[in-house]
Write an enzyme that holds these catalytic residues in place. Structure first.
Site, PDB file in Angstrom:
ATOM      1  N   ASP A  12      24.933 -27.510   9.874  1.00 32.09           N
ATOM      2  CA  ASP A  12      24.419 -27.507   8.514  1.00 32.09           C
ATOM      3  C   ASP A  12      25.501 -26.924   7.604  1.00 32.09           C
ATOM      4  O   ASP A  12      26.439 -26.275   8.077  1.00 32.09           O
ATOM      5  CB  ASP A  12      23.143 -26.660   8.465  1.00 32.09           C
ATOM      6  CG  ASP A  12      22.621 -26.469   7.064  1.00 32.09           C
ATOM      7  OD1 ASP A  12      22.434 -27.481   6.363  1.00 32.09           O
ATOM      8  OD2 ASP A  12      22.402 -25.307   6.664  1.00 32.09           O
ATOM      9  N   ASP A  14      24.926 -25.566   3.661  1.00 33.49           N
ATOM     10  CA  ASP A  14      24.474 -24.470   2.808  1.00 33.49           C
ATOM     11  C   ASP A  14      23.763 -23.386   3.612  1.00 33.49           C
ATOM     12  O   ASP A  14      22.795 -23.658   4.321  1.00 33.49           O
ATOM     13  CB  ASP A  14      23.533 -24.999   1.719  1.00 33.49           C
ATOM     14  CG  ASP A  14      24.263 -25.880   0.723  1.00 33.49           C
ATOM     15  OD1 ASP A  14      25.241 -25.402   0.129  1.00 33.49           O
ATOM     16  OD2 ASP A  14      23.863 -27.042   0.553  1.00 33.49           O
ATOM     17  N   THR A 107      24.018 -32.345   6.667  1.00 33.36           N
ATOM     18  CA  THR A 107      23.573 -31.599   5.496  1.00 33.36           C
ATOM     19  C   THR A 107      22.596 -32.392   4.652  1.00 33.36           C
ATOM     20  O   THR A 107      22.643 -33.626   4.616  1.00 33.36           O
ATOM     21  CB  THR A 107      24.788 -31.194   4.632  1.00 33.36           C
ATOM     22  OG1 THR A 107      24.337 -30.552   3.441  1.00 33.36           O
ATOM     23  CG2 THR A 107      25.636 -32.406   4.261  1.00 33.36           C
ATOM     24  N   SER A 108      21.720 -31.682   3.947  1.00 37.37           N
ATOM     25  CA  SER A 108      20.802 -32.322   3.014  1.00 37.37           C
ATOM     26  C   SER A 108      21.476 -32.633   1.680  1.00 37.37           C
ATOM     27  O   SER A 108      20.881 -33.292   0.830  1.00 37.37           O
ATOM     28  CB  SER A 108      19.579 -31.427   2.776  1.00 37.37           C
ATOM     29  OG  SER A 108      18.814 -31.297   3.952  1.00 37.37           O
ATOM     30  N   LYS A 139      15.294 -33.185   6.233  1.00 38.04           N
ATOM     31  CA  LYS A 139      14.839 -32.116   7.111  1.00 38.04           C
ATOM     32  C   LYS A 139      13.527 -31.559   6.525  1.00 38.04           C
ATOM     33  O   LYS A 139      13.401 -31.487   5.311  1.00 38.04           O
ATOM     34  CB  LYS A 139      15.881 -30.982   7.180  1.00 38.04           C
ATOM     35  CG  LYS A 139      17.251 -31.412   7.705  1.00 38.04           C
ATOM     36  CD  LYS A 139      18.277 -30.277   7.515  1.00 38.04           C
ATOM     37  CE  LYS A 139      19.676 -30.704   7.907  1.00 38.04           C
ATOM     38  NZ  LYS A 139      20.683 -29.654   7.640  1.00 38.04           N
ATOM     39  N   ASP A 164      20.429 -22.425   9.073  1.00 42.47           N
ATOM     40  CA  ASP A 164      19.957 -21.175   8.479  1.00 42.47           C
ATOM     41  C   ASP A 164      18.516 -21.238   7.982  1.00 42.47           C
ATOM     42  O   ASP A 164      17.868 -20.203   7.842  1.00 42.47           O
ATOM     43  CB  ASP A 164      20.839 -20.793   7.295  1.00 42.47           C
ATOM     44  CG  ASP A 164      20.572 -21.680   6.080  1.00 42.47           C
ATOM     45  OD1 ASP A 164      20.177 -21.141   5.019  1.00 42.47           O
ATOM     46  OD2 ASP A 164      20.751 -22.905   6.185  1.00 42.47           O
TER      47      ASP A 164
END
Length: 217
Positions: A12, A14, A107-108, A139, A164
Site C-alpha cells: 500500500d 498512503d 494503492t487506492s 478496498k 496501514d
C-alpha cells in the site's frame, strides 16, 4: 523477531510508505464541512478507500454519479497538494532493499496521485503498479491485491501485504495473504503482525528466489 517467508510483497502507499495524513485530513475535513458532516467522524472511514467509496458510506443516499464526479475533483486537489507529504520512517531503506526483488504498489490512489506522493516523499515507483484505474472495486475488496499477485506471477499465499488501514488490511486478508500492519491505525485490525513503522522491517532475498521478511516488534 518474526521471520515470514514469501515470494513477493504487495505494498500500500498512503500510511504505509508515505505519510500523507496532513493532506488527506486537510482536504477531507473541508469536504466534510461543506457537506454538513462531522469531520472527525468522516476521517475515520477515509483511509484506505477510493474517494467515491468513502462518499458512498458517508452520503449513502447520494447518486453514485455524483460521488464519481466529486471523487475526480478531490483527486485533482490531492494531487496538487503535496505539502507535508513525507516518507514513513524506514521507507527509503525498505524500498531500496526491494530494488531487485518482486514487489508491487497496490494503492487506492490513481496513477497521477500515486506518482505525485511517491515523488514528494523521495521514494522510487515500483515497476508493477495497481492503482485506482486498474480495478473495478475499492478496498476492502481484495481485487487489487489479487491482481498485483497475478501480475507478479505468484499465488496469493506466496505474497505478503503491507498495509496501514482497516480497509486495506481487510482486503489483504480476504485475498488469502498475510498482512504486515504498519503504524498506529493497523494495530486494531488484526493484521498477521504489526509494526510501528518500516524501521522494524528487514527484507532479504535467498539463493532460490524466495524472500525472508524479518519483523522486529
Amino acid at each position: 523477531m518474526t521471520v515470514l517467508p514469501a515470494r513477493a510483497l504487495l505494498l500500500d502507499m498512503d500510511g504505509t510508505l508515505v505519510n500523507s495524513d496532513a493532506v488527506v485530513e486537510r482536504i477531507w475535513h473541508r469536504w466534510a464541512v461543506e457537506h454538513g458532516l462531522d469531520p472527525h467522524e468522516s476521517l475515520k472511514v477515509v483511509h484506505g478507500r477510493q474517494g467515491y467509496a468513502t462518499m458512498a458510506i458517508l452520503l449513502p443516499d447520494r447518486p453514485v454519479e455524483e460521488n464519481y464526479a466529486d471523487n475526480r475533483a478531490m483527486l485533482a486537489l490531492e494531487t496538487a497538494d503535496t505539502e507535508g507529504v513525507v516518507p514513513v520512517p524506514g521507507a527509503p531503506a525498505f524500498m531500496a532493499s526491494l530494488a531487485t526483488l518482486p514487489h508491487a504498489l497496490v494503492t487506492s490512489a490513481d496513477a497521477g496521485l500515486a506518482r505525485a506522493r511517491m515523488t514528494a516523499a523521495g521514494l522510487p515507483m515500483p515497476g508493477v503498479r495497481i492503482t485506482a484505474e486498474s480495478v473495478g472495486a475499492s478496498k476492502p475488496d481484495p481485487q487489487g491485491f489479487l491482481k498485483g499477485a497475478a501480475e507478479l506471477g505468484f499465488s496469493p499465499d506466496e505474497c505478503i501485504v503491507f498495509e496501514d488501514s482497516e480497509a486495506g488490511i481487510a482486503a489483504g486478508l480476504a485475498a488469502g495473504m498475510r498482512v504486515v500492519g504498519v503504524g498506529p491505525r493497523a494495530a486494531a485490525h488484526r493484521p498477521t503482525v504489526q509494526v510501528a513503522d518500516l524501521t522494524r522491517i528487514r527484507v532479504e532475498g535467498t539463493d532460490d528466489g524466495a524472500l525472508l521478511v524479518h519483523v522486529t516488534a
